[in-house]
Enzyme design. Structure first.
Site, PDB file in Angstrom:
ATOM      1  N   CYS A   1       0.403  -6.994  56.475  1.00 11.74           N
ATOM      2  CA  CYS A   1       0.076  -6.210  57.668  1.00 11.74           C
ATOM      3  C   CYS A   1      -1.114  -6.825  58.410  1.00 11.74           C
ATOM      4  O   CYS A   1      -0.944  -7.831  59.076  1.00 11.74           O
ATOM      5  CB  CYS A   1      -0.136  -4.749  57.296  1.00 11.74           C
ATOM      6  SG  CYS A   1       0.282  -3.668  58.668  1.00 11.74           S
TER       7      CYS A   1
ATOM      8  N   HIS B   1       4.654  -3.358  54.459  1.00 17.16           N
ATOM      9  CA  HIS B   1       3.931  -3.198  53.193  1.00 17.16           C
ATOM     10  C   HIS B   1       4.887  -3.265  52.002  1.00 17.16           C
ATOM     11  O   HIS B   1       5.337  -2.221  51.518  1.00 17.16           O
ATOM     12  CB  HIS B   1       3.201  -1.850  53.169  1.00 17.16           C
ATOM     13  CG  HIS B   1       2.041  -1.783  54.111  1.00 17.16           C
ATOM     14  ND1 HIS B   1       0.784  -2.226  53.771  1.00 17.16           N
ATOM     15  CD2 HIS B   1       1.969  -1.353  55.395  1.00 17.16           C
ATOM     16  CE1 HIS B   1      -0.036  -2.053  54.806  1.00 17.16           C
ATOM     17  NE2 HIS B   1       0.658  -1.525  55.807  1.00 17.16           N
TER      18      HIS B   1
ATOM     19  N   GLU C   1       4.273  -3.711  49.050  1.00 19.39           N
ATOM     20  CA  GLU C   1       3.691  -3.138  47.822  1.00 19.39           C
ATOM     21  C   GLU C   1       4.185  -1.727  47.546  1.00 19.39           C
ATOM     22  O   GLU C   1       4.092  -1.252  46.413  1.00 19.39           O
ATOM     23  CB  GLU C   1       2.157  -3.166  47.894  1.00 19.39           C
ATOM     24  CG  GLU C   1       1.496  -2.196  48.875  1.00 19.39           C
ATOM     25  CD  GLU C   1       1.303  -2.761  50.268  1.00 19.39           C
ATOM     26  OE1 GLU C   1       2.079  -3.663  50.651  1.00 19.39           O
ATOM     27  OE2 GLU C   1       0.406  -2.289  51.000  1.00 19.39           O
TER      28      GLU C   1
HETATM   29  N1  GLN Z   1      -4.772  -2.329  62.094  1.00 16.24           N
HETATM   30  C1  GLN Z   1      -3.516  -3.012  62.164  1.00 16.24           C
HETATM   31  C2  GLN Z   1      -2.495  -2.257  62.989  1.00 16.24           C
HETATM   32  O1  GLN Z   1      -2.594  -1.072  63.166  1.00 16.24           O
HETATM   33  C3  GLN Z   1      -2.974  -3.289  60.779  1.00 16.24           C
HETATM   34  C4  GLN Z   1      -2.634  -2.056  60.012  1.00 16.24           C
HETATM   35  C5  GLN Z   1      -2.395  -2.304  58.561  1.00 16.24           C
HETATM   36  O2  GLN Z   1      -2.815  -3.319  58.018  1.00 16.24           O
HETATM   37  N2  GLN Z   1      -1.760  -1.383  57.878  1.00 16.24           N
HETATM   38  O3  GLN Z   1      -1.550  -2.836  63.467  1.00 16.24           O
END
Ligand code: GLN
Length: 535
Positions: free
Chosen positions: A380, A506, A508
């Site tokens: 992310c 994600h 994970e």
């Molecule tokens: N802050 C970034 C976004 O909102 C990444 C979010 C995250 O890593 N879950 O796109």
């Protein structure tokens, strides 16, 4: 009708109620019973999505896009079942729903009160899970004695009246400390927690007593006598060095038999060989590799719970011992000691995050991994940092950035797509939950997944800006996974690098002990290779 197990916590917090619930779930599922789990959280936030990871730890995202308590991650990993938005209810949600009903006039002029309106709403939420399942396990957040969790305990007390003792079981997780100065094990805190619970009308049927070391039969007798719980039902949940051993401790204590007997259910033979094998792999691993996890919330490892567990699953799969080194990208950046902190690491993982703090450190970490040809896995914000780094240092896009961190940047390589109007309301409006991702043929991602189409869970607002895709690809960073319409970049990689992958989602959240996630197993494999070549 389903059977219900209500699990509460006494004495102190952090006793691992989530792990206890998950372990009970695993034992019952291993006997072939269909299980549902729900966590009742006493706070007023509608969901944990707006809470800082420093305070609340990780926000676990379900397949259907709910932002939930991290315990749901443990439920999924132990019970091996996808949870959903109905598996986590907060006081905030309960009140929101009751107030909405009141505004619509649904209560027909009645005075709306905690009893029965709030408690009924809680009961409805619990019983919603009854469909298509044999046993519902209910975890009540907080510690007995807190005023916040009172309505939940009151609700389950009422629920027992409705469904009967043979269909409900109260389990209390307590703590039995060893007091060094007296050289004695103390049962008093447990006694008092039970008294406190009884004050509100609940007599526990089973006690799970956490203790640092195993305690003897005499202690059990004493606890039983003072708490009015049959001795056989006083289970010593002594400390183990690995959470995945807890189900084995419970199994050895015959907790599954106690539960089946109470519910008049058949105590079927248990199938846990895959689980036992997984624990055995962790126990017998010899070779050690070091993974540096570089993020902003590293002082609070609850914030990266699922990432840590996914690494553990993949480590067990390859039978290696993991040394996870938590590197603070905020401090390291300030102290310019990053390279020192990364020395000896066999791979680098940059997890997700929000906000500017730590970002520049992450960019430097990516640069180090890219230049040193160290296996790199960005998740992310980790992907976003990788793209920013590559744009700045390889594509000559000076000060390229995400508009999350620099609204005026000349090169908004990560940007907010117009339809996001998150400023009006902060909670619950990110790109959330599972989305399909098409993988490019022969890419690293496709090789690892061994599938052309995957579904992965998201939690973010910003996206990769396709305007820059060509420029990046010319310099060797490719987009190897996209949304179905091809518009959203979901995965980037650098084919020239031995292992460099960034994902917008994600992974994970989908790793399980019995099914480690392919991106994590690939990452650990690359780390093992790197470690061997280094020697
Ligand atoms: N802050 C970034 C976004 O909102 C990444 C979010 C995250 O890593 N879950 O796109």
């Amino acid at each position: 009708m389903s059977k219900f197990i209500f699990v509460m916590g006494g004495v102190i917090s952090s006793l691992g109620k989530g792990i206890a619930v998950s372990s009970i779930g695993l034992l019952l599922k291993s006997m072939g019973y269909k299980i549902s789990v729900i966590k009742l959280d006493p706070y007023i936030n509608v969901d944990p999505g707006t809470m800082s990871p420093f305070q609340h730890g990780e926000v676990f995202v379900t397949e259907d896009g709910a932002e939930t308590d991290l315990d749901l991650g443990h439920y999924e990993r132990f019970v091996d079942k996808d949870m959903g938005k109905h598996s986590n209810t907060t006081s905030g949600q309960i009140y929101e729903s009751v107030i909405n009903k009141e505004r619509k006039g649904i209560y027909l002029g009645k005075t709306v009160q905690v009893i029965p309106h709030i408690t009924n709403e809680i009961i409805d939420n619990i019983r919603f899970l009854e469909k298509d399942c044999d046993i519902v396990i209910v975890e009540i957040g907080g510690t007995i004695g807190d005023i916040e969790s009172l309505p939940f305990v009151e609700a389950v007390r009422q629920l027992r009246l409705e469904i009967g003792i043979e269909n409900s079981m109260f389990v209390l997780l307590t703590y039995v400390p060893f007091v060094k100065a007296a050289s004695e094990i103390k049962t008093k805190p447990t006694q008092h927690s039970v008294y406190k619970l009884r004050e509100i009308g609940v007599q526990p049927d089973v006690l799970l007593c956490r203790s640092e070391k195993k305690f003897d039969d005499e202690i059990k007798s004493k606890i039983a006598l003072f708490t009015n719980v049959v001795k056989k039902h006083v289970v010593n949940a002594y400390d183990v060095n690995n959470i995945y051993k807890v189900p084995q401790v419970f199994r050895n204590a015959g907790l599954h038999e106690i539960i089946c007997k109470h519910f008049h259910l058949e105590c079927k033979p248990m199938e846990m060989t895959v689980w036992d094998d997984f624990v055995e792999r962790m126990n017998t691993a010899k070779e050690e590799i070091t993974i540096a996890v570089c993020g902003k919330y590293v002082t609070h490892q609850d914030a990266y719970r699922s990432i840590e567990q996914s690494l553990i699953h993949a480590g067990a799969f390859h039978r290696v011992k993991l040394n996870i080194r938590w590197v603070d990208t905020e401090k390291s950046y300030k102290q310019k000691n990053l390279e020192k902190r990364l020395e000896g690491a066999d791979a680098i993982l940059v997890p997700g995050g929000f906000g500017m703090r730590g970002l520049e450190g992450k960019v430097q970490v990516v640069r180090y991994a890219r230049k040193q040809k160290l296996p790199f896995f960005g998740i992310c914000l980790g992907l976003q940092a990788a793209v920013i780094e590559f744009a700045r240092h390889e594509c000559n896009l000076k000060n390229a950035n995400s508009t999350e961190f620099d609204e005026e940047t000349k090169y908004p390589i990560i940007y907010l797509m117009e339809e996001h109007s998150y400023m009006e309301q902060y909670g619950g409006n990110m790109r959330l939950g599972a989305y399909p991702c098409e993988l490019q043929e022969k890419s690293l991602a496709e090789q690892l997944y061994d599938e052309p189409l995957v579904f992965e869970r998201h939690r973010h607002r910003w996206e990769f800006n396709n305007k820059f895709r060509e420029k990046l690809e010319q310099k060797g960073m490719v987009v190897s996974g996209t949304s179905m319409n091809g518009l959203l970049a979901e995965i980037v990689e650098i084919p020239e690098h031995p292992f460099f992958i960034g994902v917008q989602f994600h992974p994970e959240f989908k790793s399980r002990p019995n099914r480690p996630h392919p991106l994590f197993t690939g990452f650990i494999e690359a780390a093992i290779k790197y470690s061997k070549e280094k020697r």
